[in-house]
Design a protein around this motif. Structure first.
Motif, PDB file in Angstrom:
ATOM      1  N   GLY A 109       0.792  -1.221   0.000  1.00 41.86           N
ATOM      2  CA  GLY A 109       0.000   0.000   0.000  1.00 41.86           C
ATOM      3  C   GLY A 109       0.823   1.269   0.000  1.00 41.86           C
ATOM      4  O   GLY A 109       0.272   2.345   0.264  1.00 41.86           O
ATOM      5  N   GLY A 110       2.122   1.185  -0.289  1.00 42.70           N
ATOM      6  CA  GLY A 110       2.967   2.365  -0.313  1.00 42.70           C
ATOM      7  C   GLY A 110       3.089   2.961  -1.701  1.00 42.70           C
ATOM      8  O   GLY A 110       2.389   2.574  -2.643  1.00 42.70           O
ATOM      9  N   SER A 111       3.989   3.915  -1.840  1.00 46.63           N
ATOM     10  CA  SER A 111       4.245   4.574  -3.121  1.00 46.63           C
ATOM     11  C   SER A 111       5.727   4.460  -3.454  1.00 46.63           C
ATOM     12  O   SER A 111       6.584   4.441  -2.561  1.00 46.63           O
ATOM     13  CB  SER A 111       3.828   6.044  -3.071  1.00 46.63           C
ATOM     14  OG  SER A 111       4.563   6.742  -2.066  1.00 46.63           O
ATOM     15  N   PHE A 112       6.021   4.395  -4.748  1.00 46.72           N
ATOM     16  CA  PHE A 112       7.391   4.177  -5.195  1.00 46.72           C
ATOM     17  C   PHE A 112       7.648   5.054  -6.404  1.00 46.72           C
ATOM     18  O   PHE A 112       6.824   5.142  -7.313  1.00 46.72           O
ATOM     19  CB  PHE A 112       7.607   2.709  -5.560  1.00 46.72           C
ATOM     20  CG  PHE A 112       8.993   2.408  -6.062  1.00 46.72           C
ATOM     21  CD1 PHE A 112      10.031   2.144  -5.182  1.00 46.72           C
ATOM     22  CD2 PHE A 112       9.258   2.395  -7.430  1.00 46.72           C
ATOM     23  CE1 PHE A 112      11.287   1.868  -5.647  1.00 46.72           C
ATOM     24  CE2 PHE A 112      10.522   2.123  -7.906  1.00 46.72           C
ATOM     25  CZ  PHE A 112      11.546   1.857  -7.013  1.00 46.72           C
ATOM     26  N   THR A 113       8.823   5.715  -6.389  1.00 43.73           N
ATOM     27  CA  THR A 113       9.251   6.508  -7.542  1.00 43.73           C
ATOM     28  C   THR A 113      10.717   6.239  -7.803  1.00 43.73           C
ATOM     29  O   THR A 113      11.509   6.036  -6.869  1.00 43.73           O
ATOM     30  CB  THR A 113       9.044   8.012  -7.298  1.00 43.73           C
ATOM     31  OG1 THR A 113       9.759   8.404  -6.108  1.00 43.73           O
ATOM     32  CG2 THR A 113       7.566   8.358  -7.145  1.00 43.73           C
ATOM     33  N   ALA A 114      11.073   6.252  -9.066  1.00 44.18           N
ATOM     34  CA  ALA A 114      12.460   6.069  -9.472  1.00 44.18           C
ATOM     35  C   ALA A 114      12.659   6.784 -10.796  1.00 44.18           C
ATOM     36  O   ALA A 114      11.882   6.589 -11.740  1.00 44.18           O
ATOM     37  CB  ALA A 114      12.801   4.584  -9.604  1.00 44.18           C
ATOM     38  N   GLY A 115      13.689   7.617 -10.865  1.00 42.00           N
ATOM     39  CA  GLY A 115      13.934   8.340 -12.100  1.00 42.00           C
ATOM     40  C   GLY A 115      15.111   9.283 -11.984  1.00 42.00           C
ATOM     41  O   GLY A 115      15.662   9.510 -10.900  1.00 42.00           O
ATOM     42  N   PRO A 116      15.526   9.850 -13.102  1.00 40.79           N
ATOM     43  CA  PRO A 116      16.688  10.753 -13.104  1.00 40.79           C
ATOM     44  C   PRO A 116      16.374  12.087 -12.446  1.00 40.79           C
ATOM     45  O   PRO A 116      15.231  12.544 -12.442  1.00 40.79           O
ATOM     46  CB  PRO A 116      16.987  10.910 -14.595  1.00 40.79           C
ATOM     47  CG  PRO A 116      15.695  10.634 -15.292  1.00 40.79           C
ATOM     48  CD  PRO A 116      14.982   9.620 -14.447  1.00 40.79           C
ATOM     49  N   GLU A 117      17.429  12.685 -11.895  1.00 45.87           N
ATOM     50  CA  GLU A 117      17.329  14.009 -11.305  1.00 45.87           C
ATOM     51  C   GLU A 117      17.717  15.067 -12.347  1.00 45.87           C
ATOM     52  O   GLU A 117      18.244  14.767 -13.424  1.00 45.87           O
ATOM     53  CB  GLU A 117      18.251  14.121 -10.088  1.00 45.87           C
ATOM     54  CG  GLU A 117      17.892  13.191  -8.933  1.00 45.87           C
ATOM     55  CD  GLU A 117      16.744  13.730  -8.121  1.00 45.87           C
ATOM     56  OE1 GLU A 117      16.979  14.487  -7.159  1.00 45.87           O
ATOM     57  OE2 GLU A 117      15.590  13.393  -8.472  1.00 45.87           O
ATOM     58  N   GLN A 118      17.442  16.345 -12.044  1.00 44.86           N
ATOM     59  CA  GLN A 118      17.759  17.417 -12.979  1.00 44.86           C
ATOM     60  C   GLN A 118      19.258  17.597 -13.178  1.00 44.86           C
ATOM     61  O   GLN A 118      19.708  18.003 -14.250  1.00 44.86           O
ATOM     62  CB  GLN A 118      17.144  18.736 -12.485  1.00 44.86           C
ATOM     63  CG  GLN A 118      15.611  18.731 -12.503  1.00 44.86           C
ATOM     64  CD  GLN A 118      15.039  20.061 -12.054  1.00 44.86           C
ATOM     65  OE1 GLN A 118      15.786  20.970 -11.633  1.00 44.86           O
ATOM     66  NE2 GLN A 118      13.720  20.205 -12.162  1.00 44.86           N
ATOM     67  N   GLY A 177      21.744  13.096 -11.857  1.00 45.96           N
ATOM     68  CA  GLY A 177      21.803  11.977 -10.934  1.00 45.96           C
ATOM     69  C   GLY A 177      20.571  11.087 -11.067  1.00 45.96           C
ATOM     70  O   GLY A 177      19.809  11.167 -12.042  1.00 45.96           O
ATOM     71  N   PHE A 178      20.371  10.273 -10.064  1.00 49.72           N
ATOM     72  CA  PHE A 178      19.250   9.324 -10.095  1.00 49.72           C
ATOM     73  C   PHE A 178      18.729   9.165  -8.673  1.00 49.72           C
ATOM     74  O   PHE A 178      19.508   9.136  -7.712  1.00 49.72           O
ATOM     75  CB  PHE A 178      19.709   7.961 -10.644  1.00 49.72           C
ATOM     76  CG  PHE A 178      18.578   7.092 -11.086  1.00 49.72           C
ATOM     77  CD1 PHE A 178      18.047   7.204 -12.371  1.00 49.72           C
ATOM     78  CD2 PHE A 178      18.029   6.145 -10.230  1.00 49.72           C
ATOM     79  CE1 PHE A 178      17.004   6.395 -12.781  1.00 49.72           C
ATOM     80  CE2 PHE A 178      16.980   5.336 -10.626  1.00 49.72           C
ATOM     81  CZ  PHE A 178      16.465   5.463 -11.923  1.00 49.72           C
ATOM     82  N   ARG A 179      17.405   9.096  -8.561  1.00 42.15           N
ATOM     83  CA  ARG A 179      16.765   8.978  -7.245  1.00 42.15           C
ATOM     84  C   ARG A 179      15.843   7.755  -7.236  1.00 42.15           C
ATOM     85  O   ARG A 179      15.047   7.545  -8.161  1.00 42.15           O
ATOM     86  CB  ARG A 179      15.965  10.231  -6.920  1.00 42.15           C
ATOM     87  CG  ARG A 179      15.089  10.103  -5.634  1.00 42.15           C
ATOM     88  CD  ARG A 179      14.245  11.350  -5.418  1.00 42.15           C
ATOM     89  NE  ARG A 179      15.083  12.456  -4.995  1.00 42.15           N
ATOM     90  CZ  ARG A 179      15.338  12.773  -3.733  1.00 42.15           C
ATOM     91  NH1 ARG A 179      14.811  12.056  -2.748  1.00 42.15           N
ATOM     92  NH2 ARG A 179      16.102  13.800  -3.446  1.00 42.15           N
ATOM     93  N   VAL A 180      15.940   6.995  -6.159  1.00 46.58           N
ATOM     94  CA  VAL A 180      15.017   5.899  -5.870  1.00 46.58           C
ATOM     95  C   VAL A 180      14.394   6.190  -4.513  1.00 46.58           C
ATOM     96  O   VAL A 180      15.122   6.377  -3.530  1.00 46.58           O
ATOM     97  CB  VAL A 180      15.728   4.532  -5.862  1.00 46.58           C
ATOM     98  CG1 VAL A 180      14.752   3.432  -5.447  1.00 46.58           C
ATOM     99  CG2 VAL A 180      16.309   4.222  -7.227  1.00 46.58           C
ATOM    100  N   GLN A 181      13.049   6.222  -4.459  1.00 43.61           N
ATOM    101  CA  GLN A 181      12.382   6.621  -3.226  1.00 43.61           C
ATOM    102  C   GLN A 181      11.137   5.770  -3.011  1.00 43.61           C
ATOM    103  O   GLN A 181      10.403   5.453  -3.952  1.00 43.61           O
ATOM    104  CB  GLN A 181      11.997   8.098  -3.286  1.00 43.61           C
ATOM    105  CG  GLN A 181      11.283   8.622  -2.042  1.00 43.61           C
ATOM    106  CD  GLN A 181      11.084  10.122  -2.089  1.00 43.61           C
ATOM    107  OE1 GLN A 181      12.048  10.895  -2.057  1.00 43.61           O
ATOM    108  NE2 GLN A 181       9.834  10.537  -2.210  1.00 43.61           N
TER     109      GLN A 181
END
Length: 424
Positions: free
Chosen positions: A393-402, A405-409
């Motif tokens: 039931g959570g949320s997930f995001t992953a993608g490049p930063e401006q 870089g790259f973020r996984v959250q």
């Protein structure tokens, strides 16, 4: 149910008969009724009315045709009844009358038609009673003989009328109702069989999906356990290969870390295999895996990664599944940083928020100064992480930063937190 060609040919219908043996039965009954009606017609014309031979033969032919009306009793059951009502005043057609009443009662078992059958049978009863009584009263006694009382003739007429109409009617109604009951039970059985087949198909489909989901879960767990440990081992092995000649002491330290990482991977694999061999009862987890994040970060540091860990908020325990999911997200994100962002600075963030717990792994844009570690990738790491988080039931995001870089959250909801027992 399939039938052999012989059985199908033998039971094939003819005209309005469903089976050939039904046609043979009706032909036999019609022949018997025709013979009885022909004899009755001939006797009526020749002996009672003293007509000539031609009229007697004509009466016999008409009677035979009336008896032959039983051939259509299954298609038009009321026709033989009407014909028998015409022949009853001649005091013949008994076989025709009995079979016709029985057929009509069997065929008209629905409530509306049952009332019609009873009404028509009542008319036949009254007619038979009247004809029988009249025939008794019309007989003149012989000289010197005393005629019986009238009530005797009435009683005999009633018994004859009842005997000719009631038994075939009651038997026909009973057989018809029984057939309807059997047909309804067969329809219900067919319906239940079809429903059971549908339920079996649905159960088979659910079992197939369950097996697929379980295989996916096991594959994801194996991936999370093996990928990170093996990645660290590959990094340490590469470091040993580069520095073994010029810095043996550091090479030995890297080899020691590689051996430790390998032992940890084996231990985790044994745990997974042990869970697979056990029953489906929940396995008790030790202390929260989020407490192991500093050790995980230290292992990445030992492999040469520039990584920092930041923890914010008030520490709160979560369920074993939630903490394991958050731990696997960080582990997989660090593995990806090893693979694709060599030399970049990596930040691991753990935040306890009012609406849940959030983990994030952010790496800067790789400068190119660090050596890229060539590790195989199955392409399922991010997908597996997202599936784990969404399942809770959570949320997930992953993608490049401006900044390149790259973020996984991932954010897991607060409802997964372990509430303290108020009685303790």
């Amino acid at each position: 149910m399939s039938m052999s060609p012989g059985v199908g040919a033998r039971d094939r219908g003819l005209w309005w008969w469903a089976r050939r043996r039904s046609a043979l039965l009706d032909c036999a009954l019609a022949a018997l009724a025709a013979l009885e009606c022909a004899l009755g017609g001939y006797s009526l014309a020749a002996q009672r009315f003293h007509l000539g031979l031609g009229w007697a033969v004509a009466a016999a032919v008409v009677g035979a045709l009336g008896g032959a009306s039983l051939l259509v009793r299954r298609r038009w059951p009321v026709v033989p009844v009407l014909v028998s009502m015409i022949l009853v005043p001649g005091l013949f057609g008994i076989v025709l009358l009995i079979v016709a009443l029985y057929t009509m009662a069997v065929s008209w078992t629905w409530p509306s038609r049952r009332r019609r059958a009873l009404a028509l049978s009542s008319v036949v009863f009254v007619e038979t009673l009247a004809v029988t009584l009249f025939s008794f009263l019309a007989v003149d006694p012989q000289p010197g003989e005393q005629a019986p009382a009238t009530w005797v003739f009435v009683l005999i007429a009633v018994l004859v009328a009842v005997g000719l109409t009631v038994p075939p009617l009651v038997t026909g109604l009973y057989i018809g109702a029984r057939r309807r009951l059997v047909e309804s039970l067969k329809d219900r059985a067919h319906g239940l069989e079809a429903e059971l087949d549908l339920l079996a198909e649905r159960a088979s489909e659910r079992a197939r999906r369950a097996r697929l989901e379980e295989r996916t879960r096991i594959a994801r767990e194996m991936h999370d356990v093996v990928a990170h440990r093996v990645s660290l081992m590959v990094v340490h092995a590469g470091a040993v290969e580069r520095i073994v000649a010029r810095d043996p002491e550091r090479a030995a330290q890297s080899a020691k870390l590689m051996a430790e990482t390998g032992r940890q991977a084996l231990n985790e694999l044994r745990e997974i295999l042990g869970v697979l061999r056990m029953s489906e009862e929940p396995v008790a987890q030790g202390p929260g895996q989020l407490a192991e994040l500093p050790r995980l970060v230290d292992q990445s540091k030992a492999a040469g990664m520039v990584v920092t860990l930041t923890v914010s908020g008030s520490r709160q325990p979560y369920t074993a599944g939630a903490e394991q999911t958050a731990y696997r997200v960080v582990q997989e994100a660090l593995t990806n940083a090893h693979k694709h962002a060599g030399g970049a600075q990596v930040s691991v963030l753990l935040a306890y928020l009012p609406n849940g717990v959030r983990v994030a792994v952010v790496n800067d844009c790789p400068s190119g100064a660090g050596e890229q570690v060539r590790l195989p990738s199955g392409g399922n790491g991010l997908v597996g992480m997202e599936e784990r988080v969404l399942a809770l039931g959570g949320s997930f995001t992953a993608g490049p930063e401006q900044d390149g870089g790259f973020r996984v959250q991932a954010l897991l909801p607060s409802r997964l937190a372990v509430r303290p027992d108020p009685l303790v």
